[in-house]
Design an enzyme around this catalytic site. Sequence first.
Site, PDB file in Angstrom:
ATOM      1  N   LYS A  15       0.818  -1.224   0.000  1.00  0.00           N
ATOM      2  CA  LYS A  15       0.000   0.000   0.000  1.00  0.00           C
ATOM      3  C   LYS A  15       0.848   1.268   0.000  1.00  0.00           C
ATOM      4  O   LYS A  15       0.481   2.263  -0.610  1.00  0.00           O
ATOM      5  CB  LYS A  15      -0.936   0.005   1.214  1.00  0.00           C
ATOM      6  CG  LYS A  15      -2.183  -0.835   0.968  1.00  0.00           C
ATOM      7  CD  LYS A  15      -3.303  -0.450   1.920  1.00  0.00           C
ATOM      8  CE  LYS A  15      -2.945  -0.832   3.336  1.00  0.00           C
ATOM      9  NZ  LYS A  15      -3.938  -0.423   4.326  1.00  0.00           N
ATOM     10  N   ARG A  20       2.133   6.135  -3.277  1.00  0.00           N
ATOM     11  CA  ARG A  20       3.116   7.014  -3.917  1.00  0.00           C
ATOM     12  C   ARG A  20       2.956   6.977  -5.428  1.00  0.00           C
ATOM     13  O   ARG A  20       3.032   8.006  -6.103  1.00  0.00           O
ATOM     14  CB  ARG A  20       4.519   6.596  -3.499  1.00  0.00           C
ATOM     15  CG  ARG A  20       4.813   7.048  -2.068  1.00  0.00           C
ATOM     16  CD  ARG A  20       5.948   6.278  -1.447  1.00  0.00           C
ATOM     17  NE  ARG A  20       6.330   6.818  -0.148  1.00  0.00           N
ATOM     18  CZ  ARG A  20       5.750   6.519   1.017  1.00  0.00           C
ATOM     19  NH1 ARG A  20       4.698   5.719   1.042  1.00  0.00           N
ATOM     20  NH2 ARG A  20       6.177   7.049   2.148  1.00  0.00           N
ATOM     21  N   SER A 164      10.263  10.061  10.042  1.00  0.00           N
ATOM     22  CA  SER A 164       8.924   9.814   9.502  1.00  0.00           C
ATOM     23  C   SER A 164       8.959   9.867   7.987  1.00  0.00           C
ATOM     24  O   SER A 164       9.273  10.902   7.393  1.00  0.00           O
ATOM     25  CB  SER A 164       7.943  10.861  10.031  1.00  0.00           C
ATOM     26  OG  SER A 164       6.812  10.900   9.185  1.00  0.00           O
ATOM     27  N   ASP A 320       6.934  -3.926  12.402  1.00  0.00           N
ATOM     28  CA  ASP A 320       5.630  -4.535  12.110  1.00  0.00           C
ATOM     29  C   ASP A 320       5.675  -6.063  12.197  1.00  0.00           C
ATOM     30  O   ASP A 320       4.634  -6.717  12.241  1.00  0.00           O
ATOM     31  CB  ASP A 320       5.173  -4.157  10.694  1.00  0.00           C
ATOM     32  CG  ASP A 320       4.709  -2.707  10.631  1.00  0.00           C
ATOM     33  OD1 ASP A 320       4.415  -2.136  11.696  1.00  0.00           O
ATOM     34  OD2 ASP A 320       4.653  -2.156   9.518  1.00  0.00           O
ATOM     35  N   LYS A 347       0.784   0.997  18.817  1.00  0.00           N
ATOM     36  CA  LYS A 347       0.321   0.655  17.460  1.00  0.00           C
ATOM     37  C   LYS A 347      -1.196   0.463  17.503  1.00  0.00           C
ATOM     38  O   LYS A 347      -1.850   0.940  18.429  1.00  0.00           O
ATOM     39  CB  LYS A 347       1.038  -0.610  16.980  1.00  0.00           C
ATOM     40  CG  LYS A 347       2.494  -0.372  16.666  1.00  0.00           C
ATOM     41  CD  LYS A 347       2.648   0.267  15.301  1.00  0.00           C
ATOM     42  CE  LYS A 347       4.115   0.509  14.966  1.00  0.00           C
ATOM     43  NZ  LYS A 347       4.279   1.099  13.644  1.00  0.00           N
ATOM     44  N   ARG A 351       0.759  -3.962  21.291  1.00  0.00           N
ATOM     45  CA  ARG A 351       1.078  -5.278  20.715  1.00  0.00           C
ATOM     46  C   ARG A 351       1.885  -6.158  21.654  1.00  0.00           C
ATOM     47  O   ARG A 351       1.737  -7.377  21.638  1.00  0.00           O
ATOM     48  CB  ARG A 351       1.839  -5.122  19.394  1.00  0.00           C
ATOM     49  CG  ARG A 351       0.906  -4.762  18.273  1.00  0.00           C
ATOM     50  CD  ARG A 351       1.558  -4.875  16.905  1.00  0.00           C
ATOM     51  NE  ARG A 351       0.557  -4.515  15.906  1.00  0.00           N
ATOM     52  CZ  ARG A 351       0.806  -3.887  14.770  1.00  0.00           C
ATOM     53  NH1 ARG A 351       2.043  -3.558  14.468  1.00  0.00           N
ATOM     54  NH2 ARG A 351      -0.166  -3.608  13.938  1.00  0.00           N
TER      55      ARG A 351
END
Length: 683
Positions: A15, A20, A164, A320, A347, A351
Amino acid sequence: MDRGEGLTIRVPGDKSITQRALILGALADGESRIGAVPRGGDPLATARAVAALGVEVRGLDGAGTEPVTIRGPGLRRWTQPAGALDLCNSGTGTRLLSGALAAQPLAVVLRGDASLSQRPMERIAAPLRRMGASVDYLGRPGVLPMRIGGGVLTSIRHDGEVASAQVKSAVLLAGIGAGVPVEVREPHRSRDHSERMLEAMGAEVAEGWRGDAWSVRLADPPARLEPLDMDIPGDFSSAIFFIAWAALATGQRPVTIRSVGLNPTRTGLLPVLARMGVDVEVLPRGAPGGEPVGDLRVVGKGAGLQAVEVGGDEVPGLIDEVPIVAVLAARADGVTRIAGAAELRVKESDRLAALAVNLRRMGVAVEEFPDGLEIRGTGKPLSGRVECFHDHRIAMAFGVLGASPGCDLAIDDPGVADVSFPGFWELLARVERHSVGAAPHPGQIPAAPPGADRCIVVAVDGSAGSGKSTTAAAVARRLGFRHLDSGALYRAVTLALLQSERGCEDVEEVTPAELDALRIGLDWHDGTMHVRIRGTLVPDEALREPRVTSLVSRVSAVPLVRDHLLELQRSAAAGPGLVAEGRDMGTVIFPSAEVKVHLDAEIRERARRRLLQRGRRQPAAEEVDAEAARLELRDQRDSTRAIAPLTQAEGAATVDTTELDPPGQTEVIVQLVLPFLTSVEYN
Ligand code: DC
């Protein structure tokens, strides 16, 4: 496709890269082609937003298999949209678009759904304001809705407090759009998808450490961006679930995950897996749009997994993926330690807590720390209920553990996986079903024996207007099979006769020598059939000329013509599979086809579709009735004609398409074929 060798699967497109490609394609000069675009909510919202800015976007509404094309008008050529742009839940789309909008002489309001409207926007607003754009919050300060007034900007150097990728990309896009140099510095490297894509489009982006900051610099913004031509790579963060599944399975044949994005800022899990004893072989497949892509091949490991230590600098590159490391750790030999992962507490869920609670509940010894976990692996059977805490990665990680030998887990909220991976559970079930030794589900056709190297034939016929051509072509594309359009061959004979001196007069009297002289042949390119007449390729339009259409049914009723084309049609069955479309596919040409499908639909619906096909917009009821009457006559003629009547092949499955759209029809047939494959594709 990989046959007896093992399973081959695909995962949804990445994604981050999709967003982009959509936005940069809309800034390029010329038409971009972007294949394998995942049709999820986020990319759709972004695509709609760029379309509202006057950019032509095509192909998004289709079945999901065709490429999306974007006609980029060039930098600073977007037009004022009629209303606010709704980015739904797309944070990446919002932040990247904000950067691009800062350089456009427009005033555009961005809004989003309730969840996106909670997320902070000031981190991107501040540097854009410093460049000269106006950013106003229309509701609460710091969150959507906000209005971006863009135009002439000045150069900046932005020192980000946190790394970021979204802030960095917004500043880069503002710089590109306005034609001013920009530099972004961050405490560590964030994902570099934007930099790579910009370079692929002709911009020069310099990167490197400057002191203890990572610097990304656009010193000389280009006057234009070249359009893109790329397929979106599979999402590495989705692929890892199937790598883990294969690693946990025992006695497993290899699993290959095709065309996965291997951007080094995303693949930090691979060295960790290697330390656990999981061999992932990477087979490179180029770098479309600047993104390295490869197939990942993993051989089952089962009980032989080793515990690992994960921490420090490697955590940002696999943040992740920590949930999947944790479930592998539960089955590894020894104690796995994960540290430096405090960010996981904020998150989609906390988690670390979610992993600890669930693992403990099923009997795994876990210690929880503020920034990590210690997990003692066990070979004991694991069972129990898994609480997902609304977190897709928790659901999928435990889903994989639950699908491994000796585990029986009930996931409380499987639907949450849809956020990043629609179709995850179906793919997991299919992969399990196709693993060696798995019993076929009740009512299912048994899988081809491993190693069987045969071409799987799917015979599709159906009444006029049942949707068979579109569906047959789409099924073939989905499965990577060839598509034989037998009607086109009868059309080719008709056209060739018309072009010959002999003509179509008394076609019933045609001789074998005359038919041989037409030299009808077939060429295949990527599963698509092309017809040759006397050695020359024939364009589709020529086969559909009215004079051909009006004669073809007579030509196709000549027995000698049918015999003449028999071997040519059978020769199409090569490679992994063939979708053969036409009235006698399941009866005469391929009587032992693995799957036979007969498509049908209510007569008025078929009539309506035929009118639409001919370009009628909204056919009136009377027109539909008249067309239905014509169809009824034709059906009767078709089913009673002496030569090759339209009858349903023995053993054919009837699919009523009245209520099914083309993707739905495709799906039904694909499901009938899947049990015959030892290889699985996800599209
Ligand atoms: O699907 P189509 O309209 O291109 O087919 C052209 C003609 O050929 C139509 O009259 C049906 C006939 N046909 C046939 O007799 N046998 C086939 N296998 C396919 C088509």
